[in-house]
Each structure stands twice: as structure tokens, then as C-alpha cells.
Write an enzyme that holds these catalytic residues in place. Sequence first.
Site, mmCIF file in Angstrom:
data_model
loop_
_atom_site.group_PDB
_atom_site.id
_atom_site.type_symbol
_atom_site.label_atom_id
_atom_site.label_comp_id
_atom_site.label_asym_id
_atom_site.label_seq_id
_atom_site.Cartn_x
_atom_site.Cartn_y
_atom_site.Cartn_z
ATOM 1 N N LYS A 22 0.842 -1.200 0.000
ATOM 2 C CA LYS A 22 0.000 0.000 0.000
ATOM 3 C C LYS A 22 0.877 1.250 0.000
ATOM 4 O O LYS A 22 0.668 2.163 -0.791
ATOM 5 C CB LYS A 22 -0.882 0.013 1.237
ATOM 6 C CG LYS A 22 -1.560 1.351 1.519
ATOM 7 C CD LYS A 22 -2.494 1.325 2.699
ATOM 8 C CE LYS A 22 -1.820 1.600 3.997
ATOM 9 N NZ LYS A 22 -1.500 3.004 4.301
ATOM 10 N N ASN A 23 1.893 1.265 0.872
ATOM 11 C CA ASN A 23 2.680 2.488 1.060
ATOM 12 C C ASN A 23 3.737 2.708 -0.010
ATOM 13 O O ASN A 23 4.471 3.688 0.040
ATOM 14 C CB ASN A 23 3.301 2.496 2.463
ATOM 15 C CG ASN A 23 2.215 2.690 3.518
ATOM 16 O OD1 ASN A 23 1.057 2.985 3.188
ATOM 17 N ND2 ASN A 23 2.558 2.473 4.769
ATOM 18 N N CYS A 118 -5.798 12.237 12.131
ATOM 19 C CA CYS A 118 -6.418 10.915 12.023
ATOM 20 C C CYS A 118 -6.305 10.274 13.409
ATOM 21 O O CYS A 118 -5.761 10.862 14.331
ATOM 22 C CB CYS A 118 -5.725 10.083 10.949
ATOM 23 S SG CYS A 118 -4.181 9.389 11.483
ATOM 24 N N ARG A 123 -0.621 14.358 12.761
ATOM 25 C CA ARG A 123 -0.095 14.118 11.411
ATOM 26 C C ARG A 123 0.053 15.413 10.602
ATOM 27 O O ARG A 123 -0.523 15.571 9.545
ATOM 28 C CB ARG A 123 -0.999 13.148 10.652
ATOM 29 C CG ARG A 123 -1.395 11.894 11.398
ATOM 30 C CD ARG A 123 -0.276 10.867 11.497
ATOM 31 N NE ARG A 123 0.141 10.341 10.231
ATOM 32 C CZ ARG A 123 -0.441 9.320 9.596
ATOM 33 N NH1 ARG A 123 -1.519 8.773 10.118
ATOM 34 N NH2 ARG A 123 0.020 8.875 8.443
ATOM 35 N N ASP A 310 4.253 0.557 12.097
ATOM 36 C CA ASP A 310 3.085 -0.091 11.481
ATOM 37 C C ASP A 310 2.950 -1.556 11.892
ATOM 38 O O ASP A 310 1.980 -2.204 11.528
ATOM 39 C CB ASP A 310 3.162 -0.007 9.950
ATOM 40 C CG ASP A 310 2.961 1.414 9.474
ATOM 41 O OD1 ASP A 310 3.203 1.676 8.284
ATOM 42 O OD2 ASP A 310 2.593 2.267 10.298
ATOM 43 N N ARG A 402 -8.826 -0.659 4.179
ATOM 44 C CA ARG A 402 -8.002 0.416 3.619
ATOM 45 C C ARG A 402 -6.636 -0.113 3.223
ATOM 46 O O ARG A 402 -6.039 0.337 2.258
ATOM 47 C CB ARG A 402 -7.790 1.532 4.649
ATOM 48 C CG ARG A 402 -9.048 2.262 5.029
ATOM 49 C CD ARG A 402 -8.719 3.483 5.834
ATOM 50 N NE ARG A 402 -7.745 4.316 5.123
ATOM 51 C CZ ARG A 402 -7.367 5.519 5.563
ATOM 52 N NH1 ARG A 402 -7.834 5.991 6.693
ATOM 53 N NH2 ARG A 402 -6.506 6.227 4.879
HETATM 54 C C1 EPZ Z 1 3.910 7.014 6.463
HETATM 55 O O1 EPZ Z 1 3.085 8.012 7.005
HETATM 56 C C2 EPZ Z 1 3.033 5.781 6.289
HETATM 57 N N1 EPZ Z 1 1.950 6.086 5.349
HETATM 58 C C3 EPZ Z 1 2.453 5.360 7.639
HETATM 59 O O2 EPZ Z 1 1.713 4.160 7.433
HETATM 60 C C4 EPZ Z 1 3.618 5.067 8.593
HETATM 61 O O3 EPZ Z 1 3.107 4.746 9.857
HETATM 62 C C5 EPZ Z 1 4.527 6.304 8.694
HETATM 63 O O4 EPZ Z 1 4.974 6.684 7.372
HETATM 64 C C6 EPZ Z 1 5.759 6.040 9.561
HETATM 65 O O5 EPZ Z 1 6.479 4.951 9.047
HETATM 66 C C7 EPZ Z 1 2.223 6.077 4.015
HETATM 67 O O6 EPZ Z 1 3.346 5.820 3.601
HETATM 68 C C8 EPZ Z 1 1.076 6.382 3.098
HETATM 69 P P1 EPZ Z 1 5.788 10.388 8.621
HETATM 70 P P2 EPZ Z 1 3.626 9.533 7.059
HETATM 71 O O7 EPZ Z 1 5.679 11.653 7.822
HETATM 72 O O8 EPZ Z 1 4.560 9.776 5.934
HETATM 73 C C9 EPZ Z 1 5.698 13.731 11.996
HETATM 74 C C10 EPZ Z 1 -0.082 2.702 7.668
HETATM 75 O O9 EPZ Z 1 -0.555 2.140 8.650
HETATM 76 N N2 EPZ Z 1 5.585 14.693 10.882
HETATM 77 O O10 EPZ Z 1 6.966 9.505 8.397
HETATM 78 O O11 EPZ Z 1 2.442 10.410 7.228
HETATM 79 C C11 EPZ Z 1 4.477 12.816 12.083
HETATM 80 O O12 EPZ Z 1 3.446 13.429 12.822
HETATM 81 C C12 EPZ Z 1 0.316 4.159 7.737
HETATM 82 O O13 EPZ Z 1 0.125 2.155 6.551
HETATM 83 C C13 EPZ Z 1 5.481 16.055 11.159
HETATM 84 O O14 EPZ Z 1 5.469 16.465 12.319
HETATM 85 O O15 EPZ Z 1 4.465 9.531 8.406
HETATM 86 C C14 EPZ Z 1 5.038 11.593 12.781
HETATM 87 O O16 EPZ Z 1 5.076 11.830 14.178
HETATM 88 C C15 EPZ Z 1 -0.032 4.763 9.089
HETATM 89 N N3 EPZ Z 1 5.385 16.934 10.125
HETATM 90 C C16 EPZ Z 1 6.472 11.520 12.248
HETATM 91 O O17 EPZ Z 1 6.779 12.830 11.746
HETATM 92 C C17 EPZ Z 1 5.398 16.536 8.809
HETATM 93 O O18 EPZ Z 1 5.322 17.386 7.902
HETATM 94 C C18 EPZ Z 1 6.658 10.511 11.111
HETATM 95 O O19 EPZ Z 1 5.634 10.766 10.163
HETATM 96 C C19 EPZ Z 1 5.509 15.138 8.550
HETATM 97 C C20 EPZ Z 1 5.602 14.243 9.592
#
Ligand code: EPZ
Length: 422
Positions: A22-23, A118, A123, A310, A402
Site C-alpha cells: 500500500k505504502n 487521524c 499528522r 506499522d 483500507r
Molecule cells: C507514512 O506516514 C506511512 N503512510 C504510515 O503508514 C507510517 O506509519 C509512517 O509513514 C511512519 O512509518 C504512508 O506511507 C502512506 P511520517 P507519514 O511523515 O509519511 C511527523 C499505515 O498504517 N511529521 O513519516 O504520514 C508525524 O506526525 C500508515 O500504513 C510532522 O510532524 O508519516 C510523525 O510523528 C499509518 N510533520 C512523524 O513525523 C510533517 O510534515 C513521522 O511521520 C511530517 C511528519
Amino acid sequence: MDKLRITGGRPLNGEVTISGAKNAALPELCATLLTAESVTLTNVPRLRDVATMRLLLDNMGVQSETHGERGGMSFQAPDSLKPEAPYELVKTMRASVLVLGPLLARFGHAKVSLPGGCAIGSRPVDQHIKGLQAMGAEILVEHGYMVAQLPAGKTRLHGARIATDMITVTGTENFLMAAALAEGETLLENAAQEPEITDLAEMLIAMGAKIEGHGTSRIHIQGVDRLRGCTHQVVADRIEAGTFLCAVAATGGDVILRHARAEHLDAVIDKLHDAGAEIEAGDGFIRVRASGRLKAQSFRTTEYPGFPTDMQAQFMALNCIATGSSKVTETIFENRFMHVNELVRLGAKIQTDGKVAVVEGIDKLSGAIVMATDLRASASLVIAGLVAEGETIVDRIYHLDRGYDQMEAKLRGIGADIERIK
Ligand code: EPZ
């Protein structure tokens, strides 16, 4: 709302095929925006989130069609495309933010709804905005939308050195796609290293992008003037594979996962091995065998190649019925213990305090009605239901749909007593 009815206590035996990730599929659907030529993706998983992303692209004017065999999909993003992502679609899937980089890179302007939070956390997308601004984009946030454009007189983004405040997976993906068509060189300093990043980079390279260092924390991109179409196979889903490994470890049995890549799951496989499961890996398969109660394992989630956030909920379900107590630390998201209260309804003994959950292993769970709250929490409840005594009903499994391609059919295929109730 669909539910799953599970009768626990049966071991899992046989073979299951792991679908495309998915990712990886989500950013790769967005990458089709980077060229007017036709792009074909194969091994695309049949997921609600992929259908949502396809709808979002369709809404902009991208032509797409599915091919019968093995999840093939073709896309063609015309020059006349409308670079907008409306709230109604974006609010259902945060990954919609991944259209921002490619739209800016190809069309020079975009209007994308802020995703909103979410279940697992606020996020924010501030890092995405910061990085794209460093590449020359002017981004205003107004009325719940990110309105992005290039400065007057500019027709392209320019390369930049981007060091985000924290490692962000989709942030890294947005920057990769934007930098591929930007003028000059881009250096991503603390890039995410997840296999899905590597897979996206390989697709972009097949389209003519010049990228080095993908899979490490420093990625170098030399922008090119245009990208061409390509055919790309979506990498296998390491989280779906990890979910099945935890399920078999919990129920006992002997299962071969086809298409799974063990090298993408080192941290999880190490923990399962320490717990007492037997894992054997070969070219394109992982075999997992387990019997009796395993030993509970403490772990903390960190960015790849560490233990994936995850997989936290799924491994916690395993710890609930393992011997001994374990400490689970969630370092990535601020609210990713939504599954705990539901596991407790099944009899689990778990105490949480901030980002730490302490699990005391017990010898059996008892079936109950539980409610899914987010994608991986639902997977955790399914695993718990597979081992709980009696019947478990998992409600609101649209969360599961999803991110898992025919989960109940795959589980039934290896011996689980599970059915979907409409
Ligand atoms: C990706 O989400 C994945 N989704 C998530 O999978 C996964 O849990 C996550 O990476 C961490 O591995 C997809 O790839 C579609 P991040 P993402 O930006 O990119 C903070 C699943 O279950 N942050 O790496 O949204 C954020 O809040 C999903 O398949 C900011 O503060 O995660 C988090 O604490 C859930 N500002 C941390 O960084 C930003 O602009 C990591 O988030 C971006 C992120």
C-alpha cells in the site's frame, strides 16, 4: 458496516501470497502525474486507499484503466489536467498530500486540501511545506487548503538542500518527486530509508530521473527536463507480510508467505525469532513455524530499518498471549495505542503510560465484540481474535479494508475460522 466474525483457537497452515505494498502503491500512483506519457503499474494491491487515490487522480483528469492480470493499472496524466485535490477526498486519506510534489513539479501550481488529523495522531504536513518552499514554491494555507504556486516568471522548481526536523516518509517521497523535475540538484539530508522510498525511486529512475542514495539517509537528485512513461511492479507489502508472521506466531502453525521479502523485515523477524518462532527465508518467500506459547518481547518503534511503527499493534497482540511481560514503546506517533482498550476487552493485561505500554502475558484471551479504530489496530484485533477462546466480532473493518487486500479470504485459505458479516 461490515464486521468480521472469528472463532479462535485454530493453527494456521499452508501458503499465502503477499500483495503489493500500500505504502509504495500510493506514492507511485501520484508519480504518474509527472509525465504526459502512459505509465503502467503492476502488482497494485486491491485496497480502499488505492481506490481513493485513483478517484483523486481521476477527479483531476487523469485517465486510468485496470488490466485483468495481477493488479495491472495504467495511467495517463494529460497537460490539461486540473491540479486540485478537494477536501471530500483528501479527508479520507492523508496520503493525498503526495500529489503536492508532482503537481508543483509538472504544472507549477496546485491546490491541495490539508489532510486533517487521524486516529493515530495530528499528522501535520509542515515539513512537506517547508521542503517544497526551499525548492522555490510559494505555499499559502487558507480555508483549509494548501495553495501552492511558483513565483512570477518562474516555470520550474529549483533544486535545494533539504534537512527536515524529523524523518518523514511521505515528506521524503514528495521531495523525491518534486526534485526529479526541478532545475538543478537536490540533496535530502535526513531522508527516510523505508523500502517503499527505494521502490518509488526505482520507478522514477525508470521514468528517466537521476537519483542516487535512495535507501540511505542522504539522497541526491539531479533534476531533468521531462520524464517518460514506464512499467513498474509494486514491491511486496512488508507490513502485510509482518502481520501474517505475527498471526502464525500467535496461533501456532506452519505457513509460507509467497512474494514476501525477508530483507525488508529484519527487525520484526529478529523479534519473532527471539520469541521462539522459527523463520526461514529464501528467494521470494518466508516460512514461519511456531507451536505453543512464545516468549514476550519488548521493543520500541523507530524509523526504518528499526522496528516499524506499522507493526507495533500486531506484535502487541502476540505479546498479550506470550509468556512474561513486555514493554512496548511507540516513538513515532503520539496516539497509536488505540488498540489497547480493545485488546483489554478480550482479556489482555496492558497498562499504558504515555508512549509506553506494559503487557503482562496471559495464557488465553476470551472472544468478545471489539471495534477497529485505525488500520493496524484492526489487524491487531484480528490476530487477537484468531487466538481468543470462542467468538470475536471485529466491528468497523472498513479500517482493515483500507490497507489489507482480502485479509479474511487469505486467512481462511490457511485454516482460520473467519467470515465477513455484511
Ligand atoms: C507514512 O506516514 C506511512 N503512510 C504510515 O503508514 C507510517 O506509519 C509512517 O509513514 C511512519 O512509518 C504512508 O506511507 C502512506 P511520517 P507519514 O511523515 O509519511 C511527523 C499505515 O498504517 N511529521 O513519516 O504520514 C508525524 O506526525 C500508515 O500504513 C510532522 O510532524 O508519516 C510523525 O510523528 C499509518 N510533520 C512523524 O513525523 C510533517 O510534515 C513521522 O511521520 C511530517 C511528519
